[in-house]
Design a protein around this motif. Structure first.
Motif, PDB file in Angstrom:
ATOM      1  N   ARG A  49       0.640  -1.146  -0.051  1.00  0.00           N
ATOM      2  CA  ARG A  49      -0.066   0.105   0.033  1.00  0.00           C
ATOM      3  C   ARG A  49       0.824   1.316   0.052  1.00  0.00           C
ATOM      4  O   ARG A  49       0.738   2.070  -0.524  1.00  0.00           O
ATOM      5  CB  ARG A  49      -1.007  -0.167   1.170  1.00  0.00           C
ATOM      6  CG  ARG A  49      -2.153  -1.128   1.036  1.00  0.00           C
ATOM      7  CD  ARG A  49      -3.172  -0.798   2.088  1.00  0.00           C
ATOM      8  NE  ARG A  49      -2.614  -1.251   3.364  1.00  0.00           N
ATOM      9  CZ  ARG A  49      -2.842  -2.353   4.028  1.00  0.00           C
ATOM     10  NH1 ARG A  49      -3.066  -3.470   3.270  1.00  0.00           N
ATOM     11  NH2 ARG A  49      -2.320  -2.459   5.397  1.00  0.00           N
TER      12      ARG A  49
ATOM     13  N   HIS B  39       6.015  -0.220  -6.346  1.00  0.00           N
ATOM     14  CA  HIS B  39       4.873  -0.632  -6.747  1.00  0.00           C
ATOM     15  C   HIS B  39       4.882  -1.365  -8.224  1.00  0.00           C
ATOM     16  O   HIS B  39       4.337  -2.308  -8.357  1.00  0.00           O
ATOM     17  CB  HIS B  39       3.898   0.749  -7.251  1.00  0.00           C
ATOM     18  CG  HIS B  39       2.663   0.414  -7.477  1.00  0.00           C
ATOM     19  ND1 HIS B  39       2.006   0.508  -8.746  1.00  0.00           N
ATOM     20  CD2 HIS B  39       1.465  -0.352  -6.800  1.00  0.00           C
ATOM     21  CE1 HIS B  39       0.893  -0.088  -8.562  1.00  0.00           C
ATOM     22  NE2 HIS B  39       0.463  -0.258  -7.598  1.00  0.00           N
TER      23      HIS B  39
ATOM     24  N   ALA C  33       2.068   1.647  -3.531  1.00  0.00           N
ATOM     25  CA  ALA C  33       0.852   2.288  -4.366  1.00  0.00           C
ATOM     26  C   ALA C  33       0.786   3.876  -4.096  1.00  0.00           C
ATOM     27  O   ALA C  33       0.745   4.493  -4.980  1.00  0.00           O
ATOM     28  CB  ALA C  33      -0.116   1.677  -4.081  1.00  0.00           C
TER      29      ALA C  33
ATOM     30  N   SER D 234       3.311  -5.016  -8.295  1.00  0.00           N
ATOM     31  CA  SER D 234       2.346  -5.547  -9.233  1.00  0.00           C
ATOM     32  C   SER D 234       2.778  -6.371 -10.459  1.00  0.00           C
ATOM     33  O   SER D 234       2.055  -6.347 -11.241  1.00  0.00           O
ATOM     34  CB  SER D 234       1.671  -3.920  -9.662  1.00  0.00           C
ATOM     35  OG  SER D 234       2.646  -3.175 -10.341  1.00  0.00           O
TER      36      SER D 234
ATOM     37  N   SER E 206       3.789   5.585  -5.652  1.00  0.00           N
ATOM     38  CA  SER E 206       3.736   5.553  -7.190  1.00  0.00           C
ATOM     39  C   SER E 206       2.651   6.573  -7.556  1.00  0.00           C
ATOM     40  O   SER E 206       3.034   7.450  -8.472  1.00  0.00           O
ATOM     41  CB  SER E 206       3.289   4.024  -7.624  1.00  0.00           C
ATOM     42  OG  SER E 206       3.053   3.927  -9.099  1.00  0.00           O
TER      43      SER E 206
END
Length: 184
Positions: A24, A79, A27, A83, A30
């Motif tokens: 998190r 990130h 993210a 991902s 990013s």
């Protein structure tokens, strides 16, 4: 669909190991990097218009852009890794996963541990440069005209490296669980 293993190069979000709080944070970092890109685009366009239409460039834009690119890369690296979008070649892993999934998982674990080691070396090398930038007041630009301190970008470089190390270790642990026959 056939029962073939999905390629690791473009895993579905459900196929990726959960990175929890660190994921998190990556993210959010990013997203900050993306907003920074938009700000940089506006600034560069304003500088171009100012140069062409008003013969009045915005001072410091080249220095800001140069530092920004480095900062953005380190903000978005974690990130991208979490991902499954970090650049790597998975041709061997994809083929190996179909025939020998545990061997492929072992190779994936080695890859993740090597990535963590590389970013550990990077963070270790960046740390003294960060301390020196703070202590000596390093900057880019021309004194008396426009200067930007370097230390905030160095902080992002070290923090981004540490974030990537953590995510690589999570990925390595998930791969090792697959080697042992457990779920990732």
């Amino acid at each position: 669909m056939s029962g073939a293993a999905e390629p690791r190069g473009n895993p579905t979000p459900a196929a990726l190991p959960q990175t929890g709080l660190l994921g998190r944070i990556a993210a959010i970092a990013s997203a900050v990097g993306t907003a920074w890109i938009l700000l940089m685009m506006v600034l560069v366009n304003a500088d171009v218009i100012g140069r062409a239409a008003l013969s009045a460039p915005i001072r410091g834009v080249p220095e800001f852009v140069g530092l920004s690119i480095v900062g953005i890369v380190f903000l978005q690296a974690g990130h991208a890794l979490a991902s499954g979008r970090f650049t790597r070649s998975d041709a061997l892993l994809d083929q190996l996963a179909q025939r020998r999934p545990r061997v492929a998982a072992g190779l994936d674990a080695v890859h993740s541990l090597a990535g963590a080691a590389f970013f550990s070396i990077l963070a270790w090398a960046l740390w003294p440069r960060l301390l020196r930038a703070i202590a000596e007041g390093d900057y880019v630009g021309a004194a008396g005209d426009f200067t930007l301190p370097v230390w905030p970008i160095r902080v992002l470089m070290v923090a981004g490296s540490v974030m990537v190390i953590g995510i690589y270790l999570i990925l390595a642990a998930a791969a090792l669980r697959r080697v042992a026959g457990g779920r990732s």
